[in-house]
Design a protein around this motif. Sequence first.
Motif, PDB file in Angstrom:
ATOM      1  N   SER A  98       1.735   7.178  -0.229  1.00  0.00           N
ATOM      2  CA  SER A  98       0.999   8.354  -0.719  1.00  0.00           C
ATOM      3  C   SER A  98      -0.502   8.139  -0.593  1.00  0.00           C
ATOM      4  O   SER A  98      -1.270   9.103  -0.599  1.00  0.00           O
ATOM      5  CB  SER A  98       1.367   8.629  -2.172  1.00  0.00           C
ATOM      6  N   HIS A 116      18.841  -0.184  -6.269  1.00  0.00           N
ATOM      7  CA  HIS A 116      18.244   0.853  -5.419  1.00  0.00           C
ATOM      8  C   HIS A 116      19.257   1.985  -5.385  1.00  0.00           C
ATOM      9  O   HIS A 116      20.276   1.902  -4.708  1.00  0.00           O
ATOM     10  CB  HIS A 116      17.999   0.276  -4.019  1.00  0.00           C
ATOM     11  N   VAL A 127       9.569  -5.589  -0.345  1.00  0.00           N
ATOM     12  CA  VAL A 127       9.204  -6.336   0.872  1.00  0.00           C
ATOM     13  C   VAL A 127       7.920  -7.122   0.613  1.00  0.00           C
ATOM     14  O   VAL A 127       7.817  -8.313   0.937  1.00  0.00           O
ATOM     15  CB  VAL A 127       9.022  -5.378   2.078  1.00  0.00           C
ATOM     16  N   GLY A 152      18.125  -0.678   1.070  1.00  0.00           N
ATOM     17  CA  GLY A 152      18.476  -1.207  -0.246  1.00  0.00           C
ATOM     18  C   GLY A 152      17.303  -1.489  -1.169  1.00  0.00           C
ATOM     19  O   GLY A 152      17.494  -1.979  -2.282  1.00  0.00           O
ATOM     20  N   HIS A 153      16.101  -1.205  -0.727  1.00  0.00           N
ATOM     21  CA  HIS A 153      14.917  -1.428  -1.581  1.00  0.00           C
ATOM     22  C   HIS A 153      13.767  -0.656  -0.963  1.00  0.00           C
ATOM     23  O   HIS A 153      13.953   0.068   0.014  1.00  0.00           O
ATOM     24  CB  HIS A 153      14.591  -2.924  -1.669  1.00  0.00           C
ATOM     25  N   THR A 154      12.543  -0.812  -1.523  1.00  0.00           N
ATOM     26  CA  THR A 154      11.370  -0.135  -0.948  1.00  0.00           C
ATOM     27  C   THR A 154      10.387  -1.204  -0.449  1.00  0.00           C
ATOM     28  O   THR A 154      10.665  -2.404  -0.534  1.00  0.00           O
ATOM     29  CB  THR A 154      10.664   0.766  -1.989  1.00  0.00           C
ATOM     30  N   THR A 155       9.227  -0.740   0.023  1.00  0.00           N
ATOM     31  CA  THR A 155       8.233  -1.686   0.554  1.00  0.00           C
ATOM     32  C   THR A 155       7.616  -2.552  -0.557  1.00  0.00           C
ATOM     33  O   THR A 155       7.071  -3.611  -0.252  1.00  0.00           O
ATOM     34  CB  THR A 155       7.126  -0.943   1.332  1.00  0.00           C
ATOM     35  N   ILE A 172       0.868  -1.178   0.000  1.00  0.00           N
ATOM     36  CA  ILE A 172       0.000   0.000   0.000  1.00  0.00           C
ATOM     37  C   ILE A 172       0.909   1.233   0.000  1.00  0.00           C
ATOM     38  O   ILE A 172       1.594   1.502   0.994  1.00  0.00           O
ATOM     39  CB  ILE A 172      -0.910   0.010   1.262  1.00  0.00           C
ATOM     40  N   THR A 186       7.910   4.070   7.287  1.00  0.00           N
ATOM     41  CA  THR A 186       6.994   2.995   6.857  1.00  0.00           C
ATOM     42  C   THR A 186       6.413   2.283   8.074  1.00  0.00           C
ATOM     43  O   THR A 186       5.253   1.883   8.079  1.00  0.00           O
ATOM     44  CB  THR A 186       7.690   1.952   5.945  1.00  0.00           C
ATOM     45  N   GLY A 219       8.774  -1.424   6.141  1.00  0.00           N
ATOM     46  CA  GLY A 219      10.027  -1.832   5.511  1.00  0.00           C
ATOM     47  C   GLY A 219      10.842  -2.734   6.431  1.00  0.00           C
ATOM     48  O   GLY A 219      10.489  -2.968   7.596  1.00  0.00           O
ATOM     49  N   THR A 220      11.955  -3.251   5.877  1.00  0.00           N
ATOM     50  CA  THR A 220      12.795  -4.192   6.632  1.00  0.00           C
ATOM     51  C   THR A 220      14.237  -3.690   6.716  1.00  0.00           C
ATOM     52  O   THR A 220      14.652  -3.190   7.755  1.00  0.00           O
ATOM     53  CB  THR A 220      12.746  -5.583   5.970  1.00  0.00           C
ATOM     54  N   THR A 221      14.965  -3.820   5.620  1.00  0.00           N
ATOM     55  CA  THR A 221      16.379  -3.438   5.611  1.00  0.00           C
ATOM     56  C   THR A 221      16.635  -2.425   4.485  1.00  0.00           C
ATOM     57  O   THR A 221      15.841  -2.348   3.541  1.00  0.00           O
ATOM     58  CB  THR A 221      17.263  -4.689   5.367  1.00  0.00           C
ATOM     59  N   GLY A 253       5.554   7.248   2.240  1.00  0.00           N
ATOM     60  CA  GLY A 253       4.882   8.489   1.833  1.00  0.00           C
ATOM     61  C   GLY A 253       5.548   9.747   2.358  1.00  0.00           C
ATOM     62  O   GLY A 253       6.781   9.823   2.480  1.00  0.00           O
ATOM     63  N   SER A 269      11.336   7.179  -6.030  1.00  0.00           N
ATOM     64  CA  SER A 269      10.123   6.405  -6.243  1.00  0.00           C
ATOM     65  C   SER A 269       9.963   5.987  -7.699  1.00  0.00           C
ATOM     66  O   SER A 269      10.258   6.739  -8.609  1.00  0.00           O
ATOM     67  CB  SER A 269       8.922   7.229  -5.797  1.00  0.00           C
ATOM     68  N   ASP A 284      18.110   5.413   4.123  1.00  0.00           N
ATOM     69  CA  ASP A 284      17.082   4.371   3.980  1.00  0.00           C
ATOM     70  C   ASP A 284      16.456   4.047   5.340  1.00  0.00           C
ATOM     71  O   ASP A 284      15.250   3.794   5.440  1.00  0.00           O
ATOM     72  CB  ASP A 284      17.691   3.086   3.415  1.00  0.00           C
TER      73      ASP A 284
HETATM   74  P1  UTP Z   1       8.653   3.305   0.376  1.00  0.00           P
HETATM   75  O1  UTP Z   1       8.426   1.865   0.285  1.00  0.00           O
HETATM   76  O2  UTP Z   1       7.604   4.167   0.918  1.00  0.00           O
HETATM   77  O3  UTP Z   1       9.106   3.834  -1.062  1.00  0.00           O
HETATM   78  O4  UTP Z   1       9.971   3.548   1.189  1.00  0.00           O
HETATM   79  P2  UTP Z   1       8.355   4.643  -2.200  1.00  0.00           P
HETATM   80  O5  UTP Z   1       8.732   3.997  -3.494  1.00  0.00           O
HETATM   81  O6  UTP Z   1       8.669   6.076  -2.012  1.00  0.00           O
HETATM   82  O7  UTP Z   1       6.836   4.314  -2.046  1.00  0.00           O
HETATM   83  P3  UTP Z   1       5.567   5.027  -1.383  1.00  0.00           P
HETATM   84  O8  UTP Z   1       4.873   5.692  -2.518  1.00  0.00           O
HETATM   85  O9  UTP Z   1       5.940   5.909  -0.255  1.00  0.00           O
HETATM   86  O10 UTP Z   1       4.857   3.825  -0.906  1.00  0.00           O
HETATM   87  C1  UTP Z   1      10.501   4.840   1.420  1.00  0.00           C
HETATM   88  C2  UTP Z   1      11.998   4.756   1.550  1.00  0.00           C
HETATM   89  O11 UTP Z   1      12.346   3.998   2.716  1.00  0.00           O
HETATM   90  C3  UTP Z   1      13.496   3.189   2.491  1.00  0.00           C
HETATM   91  C4  UTP Z   1      13.971   3.560   1.068  1.00  0.00           C
HETATM   92  O12 UTP Z   1      14.864   4.664   1.171  1.00  0.00           O
HETATM   93  C5  UTP Z   1      12.682   4.000   0.394  1.00  0.00           C
HETATM   94  O13 UTP Z   1      12.945   4.844  -0.714  1.00  0.00           O
HETATM   95  N1  UTP Z   1      13.177   1.723   2.660  1.00  0.00           N
HETATM   96  C6  UTP Z   1      11.879   1.316   2.713  1.00  0.00           C
HETATM   97  C7  UTP Z   1      14.187   0.797   2.785  1.00  0.00           C
HETATM   98  O14 UTP Z   1      15.383   1.140   2.716  1.00  0.00           O
HETATM   99  N2  UTP Z   1      13.870  -0.527   2.992  1.00  0.00           N
HETATM  100  C8  UTP Z   1      12.588  -0.964   3.066  1.00  0.00           C
HETATM  101  O15 UTP Z   1      12.357  -2.169   3.272  1.00  0.00           O
HETATM  102  C9  UTP Z   1      11.577  -0.010   2.908  1.00  0.00           C
END
Ligand code: UTP
Length: 234
Positions: free
Chosen positions: A11, A182, A129, A123-126, A8, A76, A119-121, A48, A188, A69
């Motif tokens: 935003s 990443h 995950v 290097g990536h986004t949710t 989800i 998150t 989020g977890t660690t 968001g 985003s 990150d």
């Molecule tokens: P998001 O998952 O919110 O990224 O994580 P996003 O693509 O901006 O998506 P929305 O629109 O808000 O859902 C925000 C930031 O948190 C870190 C990253 O820097 C990511 O860009 N993050 C998040 C992690 O490093 N690891 C994770 O598991 C989750």
Amino acid sequence: MATVIAAIGGSLLRPEIEERHAWLEGLVSVIRDRVSMEDRIGIVVGGGAPAREGIDLARPLINNEGHLDKIGIAATRLNATIVREALSDAGVSVSGTIPNRVDEAVLLLEERPVVVMGGTTPGHTTDAVAIRFAIASGADRCIIATNVPKVFGEDPKTNPEAESHDFLTHDQLQEIVGPAEHSRAGASQIVDPVGVSEANISNMTLNVLDGRNVDLIRAAIVGGEFVGTVVRGA
Ligand code: UTP
């Protein structure tokens, strides 16, 4: 009866609009309905506005994307707490904690029909995950609820003529979002390229949709037709 994991976008939870309470109520009601139909649902909430704001505040002082990150991850988890508490107060049987890791989330989903995490660690986004959670829990599909109607060939904000897609293969989506890297905290994309690559390897179906309309989230959980982009193996 299905197992579905949904990313989800932050935003959706944190739009700059008055109707945001109605959206959250709508999400809670969709989850409550689907749990009563014996679906199992994992929800992975994005960062968001608080993630962006926190990363922007710290960036001039911190010259390390992994450290930035961590600020995004904290946001998150804040947002995941809002969703978890809202579900719990509505009487939904949701796990009592926000897991820190995907393997922990998989175990919790065996105990409760709903698990909410962030989020977890670094290097990536949710998105990544949610895709890992979907693969590890043997889910039927992974929903990517974002704030655009479909995956476009180019960013529709910069090219209003950009073509949208109803169906894509994982390879085609990877081509659109770029290599599985990443690059920058807070950056985003329509779907995280790291996650797309893992969905490709495990052949996990992705349903990308406009989560501002909670009925589309409902339709994708049910598994029928929905407006959005279906991403499958070739
Ligand atoms: P998001 O998952 O919110 O990224 O994580 P996003 O693509 O901006 O998506 P929305 O629109 O808000 O859902 C925000 C930031 O948190 C870190 C990253 O820097 C990511 O860009 N993050 C998040 C992690 O490093 N690891 C994770 O598991 C989750």
